[in-house]
Write a protein that holds these residues in place. Sequence first.
Motif, PDB file in Angstrom:
ATOM      1  N   ASP A 261       0.905  11.431  -9.820  1.00 35.43           N
ATOM      2  CA  ASP A 261       0.232  12.722  -9.709  1.00 35.43           C
ATOM      3  C   ASP A 261       1.166  13.847 -10.101  1.00 35.43           C
ATOM      4  O   ASP A 261       0.815  14.739 -10.867  1.00 35.43           O
ATOM      5  CB  ASP A 261      -0.211  12.947  -8.259  1.00 35.43           C
ATOM      6  CG  ASP A 261      -1.665  12.549  -8.082  1.00 35.43           C
ATOM      7  OD1 ASP A 261      -2.248  12.094  -9.094  1.00 35.43           O
ATOM      8  OD2 ASP A 261      -2.184  12.692  -6.961  1.00 35.43           O
ATOM      9  N   GLU A 262       2.399  13.763  -9.567  1.00 36.84           N
ATOM     10  CA  GLU A 262       3.388  14.795  -9.820  1.00 36.84           C
ATOM     11  C   GLU A 262       3.719  14.828 -11.311  1.00 36.84           C
ATOM     12  O   GLU A 262       3.809  15.885 -11.924  1.00 36.84           O
ATOM     13  CB  GLU A 262       4.641  14.506  -8.972  1.00 36.84           C
ATOM     14  CG  GLU A 262       5.761  15.522  -9.098  1.00 36.84           C
ATOM     15  CD  GLU A 262       5.330  16.915  -8.666  1.00 36.84           C
ATOM     16  OE1 GLU A 262       4.298  17.045  -7.983  1.00 36.84           O
ATOM     17  OE2 GLU A 262       6.026  17.882  -9.047  1.00 36.84           O
ATOM     18  N   ARG A 263       3.869  13.612 -11.864  1.00 37.36           N
ATOM     19  CA  ARG A 263       4.199  13.533 -13.281  1.00 37.36           C
ATOM     20  C   ARG A 263       3.077  14.143 -14.125  1.00 37.36           C
ATOM     21  O   ARG A 263       3.308  14.885 -15.063  1.00 37.36           O
ATOM     22  CB  ARG A 263       4.410  12.067 -13.670  1.00 37.36           C
ATOM     23  CG  ARG A 263       5.618  11.876 -14.557  1.00 37.36           C
ATOM     24  CD  ARG A 263       5.887  10.426 -14.790  1.00 37.36           C
ATOM     25  NE  ARG A 263       6.528   9.789 -13.639  1.00 37.36           N
ATOM     26  CZ  ARG A 263       6.491   8.481 -13.396  1.00 37.36           C
ATOM     27  NH1 ARG A 263       5.850   7.672 -14.207  1.00 37.36           N
ATOM     28  NH2 ARG A 263       7.110   7.985 -12.355  1.00 37.36           N
ATOM     29  N   LEU A 264       1.855  13.823 -13.749  1.00 38.20           N
ATOM     30  CA  LEU A 264       0.696  14.356 -14.473  1.00 38.20           C
ATOM     31  C   LEU A 264       0.678  15.878 -14.396  1.00 38.20           C
ATOM     32  O   LEU A 264       0.453  16.569 -15.377  1.00 38.20           O
ATOM     33  CB  LEU A 264      -0.581  13.784 -13.854  1.00 38.20           C
ATOM     34  CG  LEU A 264      -1.865  14.164 -14.583  1.00 38.20           C
ATOM     35  CD1 LEU A 264      -1.865  13.552 -15.969  1.00 38.20           C
ATOM     36  CD2 LEU A 264      -3.081  13.684 -13.799  1.00 38.20           C
ATOM     37  N   ARG A 265       0.986  16.369 -13.178  1.00 38.95           N
ATOM     38  CA  ARG A 265       0.976  17.813 -12.988  1.00 38.95           C
ATOM     39  C   ARG A 265       2.016  18.475 -13.887  1.00 38.95           C
ATOM     40  O   ARG A 265       1.740  19.451 -14.567  1.00 38.95           O
ATOM     41  CB  ARG A 265       1.265  18.149 -11.521  1.00 38.95           C
ATOM     42  CG  ARG A 265       0.881  19.547 -11.098  1.00 38.95           C
ATOM     43  CD  ARG A 265       1.300  19.813  -9.660  1.00 38.95           C
ATOM     44  NE  ARG A 265       2.750  19.737  -9.492  1.00 38.95           N
ATOM     45  CZ  ARG A 265       3.597  20.693  -9.867  1.00 38.95           C
ATOM     46  NH1 ARG A 265       3.132  21.797 -10.393  1.00 38.95           N
ATOM     47  NH2 ARG A 265       4.894  20.532  -9.706  1.00 38.95           N
ATOM     48  N   LEU A 266       3.220  17.853 -13.900  1.00 40.74           N
ATOM     49  CA  LEU A 266       4.294  18.398 -14.737  1.00 40.74           C
ATOM     50  C   LEU A 266       3.889  18.369 -16.211  1.00 40.74           C
ATOM     51  O   LEU A 266       4.086  19.330 -16.946  1.00 40.74           O
ATOM     52  CB  LEU A 266       5.578  17.583 -14.548  1.00 40.74           C
ATOM     53  CG  LEU A 266       6.350  17.884 -13.265  1.00 40.74           C
ATOM     54  CD1 LEU A 266       7.535  16.947 -13.140  1.00 40.74           C
ATOM     55  CD2 LEU A 266       6.840  19.333 -13.303  1.00 40.74           C
ATOM     56  N   ALA A 267       3.297  17.211 -16.615  1.00 40.57           N
ATOM     57  CA  ALA A 267       2.904  17.074 -18.016  1.00 40.57           C
ATOM     58  C   ALA A 267       1.873  18.133 -18.373  1.00 40.57           C
ATOM     59  O   ALA A 267       1.964  18.796 -19.403  1.00 40.57           O
ATOM     60  CB  ALA A 267       2.338  15.689 -18.264  1.00 40.57           C
TER      61      ALA A 267
ATOM     62  N   ARG B  56       0.833  -1.194   0.000  1.00 42.06           N
ATOM     63  CA  ARG B  56       0.000   0.000   0.000  1.00 42.06           C
ATOM     64  C   ARG B  56       0.873   1.252   0.000  1.00 42.06           C
ATOM     65  O   ARG B  56       0.646   2.199  -0.744  1.00 42.06           O
ATOM     66  CB  ARG B  56      -0.889  -0.044   1.246  1.00 42.06           C
ATOM     67  CG  ARG B  56      -1.640   1.244   1.546  1.00 42.06           C
ATOM     68  CD  ARG B  56      -2.816   1.452   0.631  1.00 42.06           C
ATOM     69  NE  ARG B  56      -3.816   0.410   0.743  1.00 42.06           N
ATOM     70  CZ  ARG B  56      -4.810   0.392   1.630  1.00 42.06           C
ATOM     71  NH1 ARG B  56      -4.910   1.338   2.510  1.00 42.06           N
ATOM     72  NH2 ARG B  56      -5.685  -0.576   1.638  1.00 42.06           N
ATOM     73  N   GLN B  57       1.930   1.212   0.827  1.00 42.13           N
ATOM     74  CA  GLN B  57       2.813   2.374   0.900  1.00 42.13           C
ATOM     75  C   GLN B  57       3.467   2.630  -0.456  1.00 42.13           C
ATOM     76  O   GLN B  57       3.493   3.758  -0.940  1.00 42.13           O
ATOM     77  CB  GLN B  57       3.908   2.127   1.934  1.00 42.13           C
ATOM     78  CG  GLN B  57       3.777   3.039   3.131  1.00 42.13           C
ATOM     79  CD  GLN B  57       4.615   2.536   4.280  1.00 42.13           C
ATOM     80  OE1 GLN B  57       5.465   1.659   4.093  1.00 42.13           O
ATOM     81  NE2 GLN B  57       4.372   3.085   5.452  1.00 42.13           N
ATOM     82  N   ARG B  58       3.942   1.531  -1.047  1.00 42.24           N
ATOM     83  CA  ARG B  58       4.588   1.702  -2.350  1.00 42.24           C
ATOM     84  C   ARG B  58       3.587   2.237  -3.363  1.00 42.24           C
ATOM     85  O   ARG B  58       3.887   3.114  -4.153  1.00 42.24           O
ATOM     86  CB  ARG B  58       5.163   0.365  -2.826  1.00 42.24           C
ATOM     87  CG  ARG B  58       6.560   0.109  -2.280  1.00 42.24           C
ATOM     88  CD  ARG B  58       7.261  -0.971  -3.056  1.00 42.24           C
ATOM     89  NE  ARG B  58       6.544  -2.237  -3.023  1.00 42.24           N
ATOM     90  CZ  ARG B  58       6.583  -3.097  -1.990  1.00 42.24           C
ATOM     91  NH1 ARG B  58       7.312  -2.811  -0.929  1.00 42.24           N
ATOM     92  NH2 ARG B  58       5.898  -4.220  -2.028  1.00 42.24           N
ATOM     93  N   ALA B  59       2.364   1.683  -3.288  1.00 42.21           N
ATOM     94  CA  ALA B  59       1.339   2.129  -4.240  1.00 42.21           C
ATOM     95  C   ALA B  59       1.068   3.610  -4.044  1.00 42.21           C
ATOM     96  O   ALA B  59       0.935   4.368  -5.005  1.00 42.21           O
ATOM     97  CB  ALA B  59       0.064   1.327  -4.046  1.00 42.21           C
ATOM     98  N   GLU B  60       1.023   4.005  -2.770  1.00 42.77           N
ATOM     99  CA  GLU B  60       0.754   5.411  -2.500  1.00 42.77           C
ATOM    100  C   GLU B  60       1.861   6.290  -3.050  1.00 42.77           C
ATOM    101  O   GLU B  60       1.610   7.330  -3.645  1.00 42.77           O
ATOM    102  CB  GLU B  60       0.626   5.627  -0.997  1.00 42.77           C
ATOM    103  CG  GLU B  60      -0.797   5.968  -0.595  1.00 42.77           C
ATOM    104  CD  GLU B  60      -0.992   5.859   0.904  1.00 42.77           C
ATOM    105  OE1 GLU B  60      -0.055   6.236   1.646  1.00 42.77           O
ATOM    106  OE2 GLU B  60      -2.055   5.375   1.322  1.00 42.77           O
ATOM    107  N   GLU B  61       3.098   5.821  -2.843  1.00 41.48           N
ATOM    108  CA  GLU B  61       4.228   6.591  -3.361  1.00 41.48           C
ATOM    109  C   GLU B  61       4.136   6.711  -4.873  1.00 41.48           C
ATOM    110  O   GLU B  61       4.327   7.772  -5.453  1.00 41.48           O
ATOM    111  CB  GLU B  61       5.554   5.910  -2.990  1.00 41.48           C
ATOM    112  CG  GLU B  61       6.096   6.401  -1.661  1.00 41.48           C
ATOM    113  CD  GLU B  61       7.075   5.409  -1.066  1.00 41.48           C
ATOM    114  OE1 GLU B  61       7.719   4.671  -1.843  1.00 41.48           O
ATOM    115  OE2 GLU B  61       7.189   5.373   0.180  1.00 41.48           O
ATOM    116  N   ARG B  62       3.792   5.549  -5.484  1.00 41.66           N
ATOM    117  CA  ARG B  62       3.702   5.572  -6.942  1.00 41.66           C
ATOM    118  C   ARG B  62       2.601   6.524  -7.409  1.00 41.66           C
ATOM    119  O   ARG B  62       2.753   7.253  -8.365  1.00 41.66           O
ATOM    120  CB  ARG B  62       3.442   4.162  -7.481  1.00 41.66           C
ATOM    121  CG  ARG B  62       4.489   3.793  -8.531  1.00 41.66           C
ATOM    122  CD  ARG B  62       4.340   2.374  -8.979  1.00 41.66           C
ATOM    123  NE  ARG B  62       4.646   1.438  -7.913  1.00 41.66           N
ATOM    124  CZ  ARG B  62       4.007   0.278  -7.726  1.00 41.66           C
ATOM    125  NH1 ARG B  62       3.019  -0.070  -8.529  1.00 41.66           N
ATOM    126  NH2 ARG B  62       4.347  -0.521  -6.762  1.00 41.66           N
TER     127      ARG B  62
END
Length: 618
Positions: free
Chosen positions: A101-107, A90-96
């Motif tokens: 999200d960050e990548r989407l924001r940048l894109a 779950r933690q890894r999934a959350e990090e991913r």
Amino acid sequence: PPNLEDPIRVEVRVPDGNWRLEAAPTRGWSAEVADDMRPTRVASGLIALLVIWLTYTQLVRQQDLTQAVSARTSDLERANAELQREVGTRQRAEERLKENDERLRLALNSGRMGTWEYDTAQGMLYWSAQAMAILGAPAEDKEQLGVDFLRSVPAEFHEAIRSAVRQAKRGDGDGPVPECRAEFRFTMPNGGERFLYASGELQEGTQDHGARLVGVIVDITERRQLEEQLLQSQKMEAVGTLAGGIAHDFNNLLTAILGFAQLSQLQAAALKLEGTTPELRDGLEELRTDLDEIVKAGERASLLTGQLLAFSRRQVHKPTRVDVNGVVREVERMLVRLIGERITLETSTAPEPLPVLADPGQIAQVIVNLVVNARDALPSGGEVKLRTLRVIVTDAAEAPFAGLAAGTWVVIVVEDNGTGMTAEVMARMFEPFFTTKRVGEGTGLGLSTVYGIVAQGGGRVFVHSAVGVGTSVHVALPLHSAASGAVPRGDEQPPQQPSAARVLVVEDEPGLRRLVAEILTRRGYAVEVASDGLEALTALTEGARPPDLVLSDVVMPRLGGRALADEIAKRGMSIPILFMSGYPAGEELPEDEGHTFIGKPFTPDALVRKVRALLERA
Ligand code: ADP
Ligand code: MG
């Protein structure tokens, strides 16, 4: 008496200890006594049994329990490990998720995109912060833009947007997922206009929310502008080719008309002197004035073809280093006369010289055309401002020069506070023959000529206009630095001298060929003719003596003028060549090899002057 049924216990002391003697009746207790004791015995037996059973079951239970506990413990341990794993996943999934999200924001940011959601049931739009930035609206407008977004979109786009949404809601469309796309103009709160592209997909409703459209919005203003520019320049290119072609043929005819008319004038004048009767002399005088009219009309026509050729960038021009400020000062007085008394002309020139590489006549033509347009836009008087300035564009040029490449530019500005133009007029203003003026008042060639001249000089024209407010035209030409290269020199005045030199005239248009031969023969030259380059070559190689000068058209079937010059050079003959054309069609004229050029149409005098000058030099 002692009960004989009772056992007897006797302690006896013996020398090394005590003896205990017990005695009881051998045949058991008396029935009476036994009866008394039975229940007690049964009970104690039962109790013993019970105790044994209890002990046994207890033992068994205990064993079971121990087993159960240990089983339970290992279950728990397993569950715990499982949980640990799950938490890790779950933690890894959350990090991913966060990374995504960050990548989407940048894109979204780098694509200058924002997101939106449209609740189809409530008809409510939700904009992301990025979308709000694209709409140029402050965050507090979010609510309002969610309810009546279409208020900021011109009505002509409403139907396209609505039908895109309807289509997505109905679920038809080409893609696997119902989607909608629309392009539209948007008026930002600050009044600026942007072109936007929105696309979205339908998301089915869940128990949390109803069906909705989710999508992105992109600012495509720049792309639109570039597309429009491209379209405009393609259109201009096509019209230019057409106009240039017509003007070229027309120029040939004009040269013949003008030339023959002028020759006939001379003829009429000569005949008049010899005229025997007054009637004949009067008739010849009348003929001469009629011919005058033909010549004048021909000259006007040649101005027109000149403008067309300038527009189609086919005009032969002699670029020199010209100071734009100097041209402005030269034409200023004429402009004042041109615009009349009710309009004031305010001229201001940059303090430093503004050199450009251009034909000074053409720069003057640009200024005159723009000022005349400004005058026409001020039917009841007003103000025209003519300015020159130096503009340095470093990176991205801003309005009014949006899209201008980096460099140093010489800018001519003509501004009026006249009628202004509608978007429809602005879309067509550069087209040759497009005019909103009455017949006889406008030719529709003013701005197209400006466009052609400026484009030929590597410059750009920017027009800004608002109906009822006025118009400003910015013409940007590249500044010609001293290091930009040598400049061809203009031709000098030839000395007047008769000559009996031999000239080979090469021209495919029969009327023109005849005219040129006629003009030169009358001036005492020995003339030979050829109808194209090949014929000329034959004449040159077979003739007894090569001519002193070749007078050749540039564009001809079979072998053109340029190729003819090459052939002559190849054969080792050094004969000066005078080219005549109204239409170099991109051919570089070999000025450097001692050849010169005369533009069509020309007058007999101009031709003879050129021929003579070239022969002098040779
Ligand atoms: P013409 O002046 O002969 O009509 P132009 O090519 O010079 O042809 O101009 C085309 C059209 O552009 C004009 O008819 C006019 O409608 C519009 N126009 C050009 N300059 C201006 C201006 N300064 N103000 C308003 N309209 C203008
Ligand atoms: Mg005009």
